[in-house]
Design a protein around this motif. Structure first.
Motif, short mmCIF file in Angstrom:
data_model
loop_
_atom_site.label_atom_id
_atom_site.label_comp_id
_atom_site.label_asym_id
_atom_site.label_seq_id
_atom_site.Cartn_x
_atom_site.Cartn_y
_atom_site.Cartn_z
N GLN A 42 -10.89 -34.55 23.79
CA GLN A 42 -10.11 -34.50 22.55
C GLN A 42 -8.87 -35.39 22.65
N ALA A 51 -5.74 -33.26 26.78
CA ALA A 51 -4.85 -32.32 26.09
C ALA A 51 -4.84 -30.97 26.80
N PRO A 52 -3.68 -30.28 26.85
CA PRO A 52 -3.60 -28.97 27.53
C PRO A 52 -4.63 -27.97 27.00
N GLU A 53 -4.84 -27.94 25.67
CA GLU A 53 -5.79 -26.98 25.11
C GLU A 53 -7.22 -27.34 25.48
N ALA A 54 -7.50 -28.64 25.63
CA ALA A 54 -8.84 -29.06 26.05
C ALA A 54 -9.09 -28.67 27.50
N GLU A 56 -7.74 -26.12 29.04
CA GLU A 56 -7.90 -24.66 29.13
C GLU A 56 -9.29 -24.23 28.65
N ARG A 57 -9.81 -24.88 27.61
CA ARG A 57 -11.18 -24.56 27.17
C ARG A 57 -12.18 -24.85 28.28
#
Length: 313
Positions: A42, A51-54, A56-57
């Motif tokens: 992403q 990305a941090p959220e990517a 973590e997923r």
């Protein structure tokens, strides 16, 4: 038989295979094969960073996979990471997270290595069949890159180019954080130009038009096959080694490029994580078939993941 685990972490998805393999007989028996869309890539094409959220997923999926691997008692695990983590400035954060969860370091492989694994995984069952003629051109359409591998019993030429369903979507269809739905004629034309330039680069190394059989791998291709076959649900056995004609791929591509998000999501074979990127991935497939002159594509559910498992064994 050896019990092994293989993880393929790409730009769009992360997949696990736990299998019993016998290198002497060429037999591979699935024990568990699963996939999650985590979109690790992403924004990488724009920012150069994961990305941090990517992350973590992706780590959440790794925790699930760690439990499966332990439960099935796999002797060895190989974790291969492809396009997105090759491109990212902060890939060290990704490596640390994977080591903490799974106890192995992800191998950020080159495009050529990725191509070889894809070829070995796809061709193991096809080689020697009377109805499939070599040389084979194996095409693995990923999220960030596409691998082209030409060969018969072994790899003759290979090339990875940075064109994939996620990269094309983010580069050409994303405006102010929203994906064009459906894309404009200008956006489609820009994608076609980008893909054509990537195919020119691939042809510098791989004589694409010398292939007798085109073999297509990965989610964009298998989803097209599921749509072409009119399946009421995603059925790996029906899709594996299906032959999809060029005319059908062209029809599906045109439909997806002119459909809305809701229309694509309504397909019973569409994974929710592919709804936004499937049109670009299908256009990549169609462009390859037209360039190669292929009248059909042989679809394989066995790909880089199986190649990784064979390398472990």
């Amino acid at each position: 038989m050896k019990r092994v685990a293989a993880i393929d972490c790409g730009t769009n998805s992360i997949r696990l295979l736990v299998a019993d393999v016998d290198p002497a007989t060429g037999e591979l028996k699935d024990l568990d094969r699963r996939m999650q869309i985590v979109r690790l890539g992403q924004g990488v094409d724009r920012t150069g960073r994961l990305a941090p959220e990517a992350l973590e997923r992706t780590f959440a999926a790794c925790r699930e996979y760690a439990a499966v691997i332990k439960g099935l008692g796999a002797e060895r695990l190989r974790f291969v990471a492809t396009s997105a983590s090759r491109d990212a400035e902060n890939r060290a954060d990704f490596v640390r997270g994977v080591v903490d969860i799974l106890g192995v370091e992800p191998e950020v492989i080159t495009g050529d290595q990725e191509a070889e694994f894809s070829f070995n995984g796809a061709i193991k069952e096809l080689a020697g069949r009377d109805d499939v003629e070599p040389p084979y051109l194996v095409v693995d359409i990923g999220g960030g890159s596409t691998e082209f591998v030409l060969g018969a019993e072994s790899v003759r030429a290979a090339r990875s180019v940075d064109v994939g369903c996620v990269r094309m979507t983010e580069r050409h269809l994303l405006r102010d954080g929203e994906i064009s739905d459906p894309p404009s004629p200008g956006q489609i034309a820009a994608m076609k130009t980008d893909i054509a330039e990537a195919l020119d680069r691939a042809e510098e190394t791989v004589p694409l038009r010398e292939a007798a059989t085109l073999v297509g791998l990965a989610g964009s291709v298998t989803t097209v096959a599921a749509i072409a076959l009119g399946l009421g649900h995603y059925d790996s056995e029906a899709i594996h080694h299906a032959r999809i004609p060029l005319a059908k791929v062209r029809e599906i591509t045109e439909n997806l490029l002119t459909s809305t998000h809701a229309e694509r999501a309504a397909s019973p074979v569409m994974h929710p994580g592919r709804v936004d990127v499937i049109a670009a991935g299908t256009l990549v497939l169609l462009s390859i078939m037209e360039r190669v002159g292929a009248e059909e594509v042989v679809v394989s559910e066995h790909d880089i993941l199986d190649g990784i498992a064979w390398s472990v064994a």
